[in-house]
Design an enzyme around this catalytic site. Structure first.
Site, PDB file in Angstrom:
ATOM      1  N   GLU A  16      15.599  26.730  -3.892  1.00  0.00           N
ATOM      2  CA  GLU A  16      16.197  28.061  -3.883  1.00  0.00           C
ATOM      3  C   GLU A  16      15.186  29.173  -3.666  1.00  0.00           C
ATOM      4  O   GLU A  16      14.204  29.304  -4.396  1.00  0.00           O
ATOM      5  CB  GLU A  16      16.944  28.320  -5.195  1.00  0.00           C
ATOM      6  N   LYS A  23      24.879  28.896  -6.206  1.00  0.00           N
ATOM      7  CA  LYS A  23      25.837  28.656  -7.283  1.00  0.00           C
ATOM      8  C   LYS A  23      26.963  27.807  -6.720  1.00  0.00           C
ATOM      9  O   LYS A  23      27.549  28.133  -5.697  1.00  0.00           O
ATOM     10  CB  LYS A  23      26.410  29.974  -7.839  1.00  0.00           C
TER      11      LYS A  23
END
Length: 432
Positions: free
Chosen positions: A228, A248
């Site tokens: 990420e 997410k």
């Protein structure tokens, strides 16, 4: 800058990985990777970043990072940035800044590599680049075989984590928060004669992620296999542009192509996961808006599917142009800690997290580079091991978590943490 023959950056770094401040920033998606050693300046407060960076020329043919600062921001740095954040302190430094006068850069897809040096003039910069070239003459270590760790144990059992999730869902129902990211730790120690770099090297071979990294500190080491991006800042013709990629929404990979595709499709269609992602997108939009030109905040991609060794993720992109007079460090501090690993509203979510977790240290903090041209690239430190050396050897902790929302199922959240930690446990416990 000196052109060199492409070689494996992990193999190059293995020769001196036990040196204090040895560092590898490894692109798992075929982009630029960096090997660094021997910083010439250090600091532990944020205002020193700009003073450390200075300035200098950039080669248009070179990599995005052509020397500057590598920084490690622990999650608890948030206590310094915001007085109303949980005022907790862990064993790790909140901030470490290291200025490197030379580096080796490797581009896997282009099979291109360069040595870069910086200095007070061209002669000094050339000498620094030549010094980095000499690193290639050192013999690297062979990859470690066998099991790398022993006494690996889950420190928060399934039922306890499930109870924390259920309590958080109740707090959401009561209107305290909309979302909180709860994690639980696995702890253990490396086997005798195994070094932290051995874990990094194995992860790099088995399942390198886009923000894989290694950093050796005095008595400590960081091994990250993060997928990420927290934040990037790049200069453009109309100023500095910031971009963040919040993750997410998660599903495990399937056992075969059919089940894998079905799980990916299920994730893309999940209203719960899309809502979870959208909350963090909105949070990051608000964070960046604090330092951006009004009206410049954009969402070029929403709910994109990205697949990794163990899991599928939903990933979005948020982009904005920084206000004149604002720089990459302003953007970093405005958005830290990353919203994808806190929740919404951010400060109250952090208070909820502090009720259930010990200080996180590097986990959910950020490892980043900041260049002399004003650029910055920062990861979110998930899929990360924090290692500490003691009389018995190297002890480590690795956490995995997930975003808890109103309709989260405790059993599913427990399973999600197990899926996310899978690549690290395999690297530690499965002999290749």
């Amino acid at each position: 800058m000196r052109a060199i023959a492409w070689t494996d950056p992990v193999a190059v770094a293995s020769a001196f990985a036990e040196e204090t401040h040895a560092c590898v920033l490894l692109s798992g998606d075929g982009g630029w990777s960096y090997v660094l050693r021997r910083p010439d300046a250090m600091a532990d407060v944020g205002r020193d970043l700009r003073a450390l960076l200075g300035g200098g020329e950039m080669s248009p043919e070179g990599p995005p990072f052509q020397g500057g600062v590598v920084g490690l921001a622990g999650y608890e740095l948030s206590a310094q940035l915001e007085p109303t954040a949980p005022q907790v302190r862990g064993a790790w430094p909140d901030l470490t800044l290291l200025r490197y006068p030379a580096l080796l850069a490797f581009h896997a897809d282009r099979r291109r590599a360069v040595a870069v040096g910086r200095g007070r003039d061209r002669a000094a910069a050339g000498a620094a680049a030549d010094g980095a070239l000499s690193w290639l003459d050192e013999a690297g270590a062979k990859p470690r075989a066998g099991i790398l760790a022993e006494d690996v144990a889950l420190s928060v059992p399934d039922e306890r984590h499930a109870a924390a999730v259920a309590e958080t869902v109740a707090r959401i129902a009561a209107g305290e928060i909309f979302q909180a990211n709860l994690a639980r730790p696995w702890r253990g120690r490396l086997a005798p004669d195994v070094r932290p770099f051995d874990v990094f090297a194995r992860l790099a071979r088995q399942s390198a992620a886009g923000y894989a990294a290694f950093l050796n500190l005095p008595g400590r080491a960081l091994v990250s296999n993060s997928p990420e991006r927290f934040l990037s800042v790049r200069p453009g013709p109309d100023g500095l542009w910031a971009e963040t990629h919040p993750i997410k929404g998660t599903r495990p990979r399937g056992v075969d192509a059919v089940s894998d595709a079905a799980l990916a499709a299920e994730l893309e269609a999940s209203e719960k996961d899309r809502a979870e992602n959208l909350m963090i997108v909105d949070l990051m939009r608000n964070d960046l808006a604090r330092v951006s030109v009004p009206g410049s905040v954009q969402v070029p991609e929403l709910f994109g599917l990205e697949s990794y060794a163990n899991v599928h993720h939903l990933v979005s992109r948020v982009r904005s142009r920084l206000q004149p007079g604002r720089d990459a460090w302003d953007a970093f501090l405005a958005a830290f800690p990353p919203g994808s690993v806190t929740g919404a509203p951010k400060l109250q979510a952090m208070r909820v997290i502090a009720d259930y977790e010990a200080p996180r240290g590097p986990y959910c903090g950020s490892l980043f580079w900041a260049g002399v041209d004003g650029a910055l690239d920062a990861s979110v430190l998930i899929r990360t091991l924090a290692l500490v050396e003691n009389a018995a050897g190297w002890a480590f902790e690795a956490r995995a978590g997930g975003g808890i929302v109103a309709d989260s199922d405790p059993a599913a959240e427990v399973a999600e943490t197990t899926a996310k930690i899978g690549a690290i446990l395999r690297a530690l416990m499965d002999a290749p």
